[in-house]
Scaffold this motif. Structure first.
Motif: not given
Length: 411
Positions: A15-32
């Motif tokens: 549900s997070y907005g599409d912005n660079p900070e949230n993209r980095r956050r989700m990339e980290e989640t995906l790596r985990q």
């Protein structure tokens, strides 16, 4: 997020907005997630409890556990994940400041920026905002309590510490809401503020001040003592807000740090009734400065008074000369309130004159000065002052206020 699990392509959304900070956050989640899949420890239902795909991949035991009381314990890593994927405090604090400051007055904005730059960013800047713990917060507050204050041998006041902590709390709580982690700010109460005592001038002291002060400041002090105006209000008073025909002073602006601003609060927007002394003082002042400046009280250049200049080079030297205890000029506001109360004016009338939204503050601050209150129209105060100073005031022509320079002060 797009990944493969057990040979199947999986897609999940946030549900997070599409912005660079949230993209980095989700990339980290995906790596985990990919690391857990490789280790064989990935549970689809733990990661995405609301997903329709969870039933396809999880075993019946996992499904049953998700519905049991231990589900909350299983979900705990999600909070840890959210914390670990939050931005640095310095980055988020700057973002928060930029978004919130559009709602603030200039002075409040400057104060919060100073709190960030002087205290919060040096302490937490390189730490992820979600990783700040309750222990970190309490340790930081204990360090603040040892920071030197303005006065010699003094530390920051409880009021100042609470102001710093309030900004920290707002940032952390906002981050917790945006990034879905549990805020560590639980059961942390503000420090108890030391009750500040008012120290108004007695009527006899007011007489001594007005009889001794430089002539070019006498009208200024009469208005301060007998209207209860704040420093910014009287220094920012313009002639267009003085209605002699109705005997009213309209409080519409304030001068703060040399700039014109809206009043302190909405209730500060008010009309002050002029007593005879105030009316005469402003009439006399108009003869000297009415043609020179839009401001009622100004220097020789037509500019509004510098409050620091007045306080250091006129006010405190005068109090020392008279042998009176040193008090901030703001005590003239308290003086007006206590004189109104002593004369028996109605509390609601006094509250309106001071710009208070109710009488609660009046009784809270000035309770020991409250006698039997019977009047309600300003006439009792008029008699009190007229009896002390006489009904006819001998006036001298007042020129624009001559701001003292450094040489005059040291001399």
């Amino acid at each position: 997020m797009d990944f493969r699990f057990k040979g199947k392509r999986c897609r999940e959304y946030t549900s997070y907005g599409d912005n660079p900070e949230n993209r980095r956050r989700m990339e980290e989640t995906l790596r985990q997630i990919e690391a857990e899949i490789e280790k064989g420890t990935f549970s689809y239902r733990q990661r995405f409890p609301e997903s329709k795909l969870a039933a396809k991949f999880d075993s019946p035991e996992t499904v049953a556990m998700a519905k049991s009381p231990v589900a909350e314990a299983i979900a705990a890593p999600q909070d840890t994940l959210a914390r670990n994927s939050t931005p640095l405090f310095s980055s988020f604090a700057d973002q928060w400041f930029g978004q919130q400051s559009v709602e603030w007055r200039r002075t409040y904005k400057a104060t919060n920026r100073q709190i960030l730059d002087l205290h919060l960013i040096p302490a937490f800047g390189l730490k992820r905002v979600g990783e700040i713990t309750k222990d970190d917060i309490l340790n930081f507050r204990s360090v603040l309590a040892k920071v030197p204050g303005r006065k010699k041998n003094a530390t920051l006041s409880s009021r100042r510490i609470n102001a710093v902590m309030l900004v920290l709390r707002q940032i952390i709580d906002e981050a917790a809401d945006r990034f879905k982690f549990t805020t560590p700010w639980t059961r942390i109460k503000p420090l108890r503020n030391k009750k500040s005592d008012v120290e108004p001038f007695s009527l006899e002291e007011v007489q001594r001040v007005l009889a001794t002060i430089r002539p070019d400041f006498r009208n200024y002090m009469i208005v301060r003592f007998f209207t209860g105006m704040r420093t910014g209000e009287i220094n920012g008073l313009k002639w267009k807000y003085v209605e002699f025909d109705k005997r009213l002073i309209l409080i519409r602006e304030a001068l703060v740090d040399g700039e014109e601003e809206y009043t302190k609060t909405d209730s500060s927007q008010r009309e002050i009734q002029m007593s005879e002394m105030v009316f005469s003082a402003l009439k006399e002042q108009q003869k000297g400065t009415g043609h020179l400046s839009a401001f009622a009280f100004c220097n020789r250049d037509g500019k509004p008074l510098d409050s620091n200049n007045f306080t250091k080079r006129v006010w405190y030297p005068l109090l020392r000369y008279l042998g009176l205890s040193p008090r901030r000029p703001y005590q003239t506001r308290h003086t007006a309130a206590t004189l109104w109360l002593a004369s028996g004016e109605n509390p609601q009338w006094i509250a309106r004159q001071l710009g208070h939204s109710s009488t609660e503050m009046l009784f809270k601050v000035y309770s020991r000065f409250v006698p039997n209150l019977t009047r309600r129209d300003g006439s009792a105060f008029e008699r009190l002052v007229s009896g002390a100073f006489g009904t006819s005031q001998q006036q001298t022509h007042i020129n624009p206020i001559n701001q003292p320079d450094a040489e005059e002060y040291h001399a």
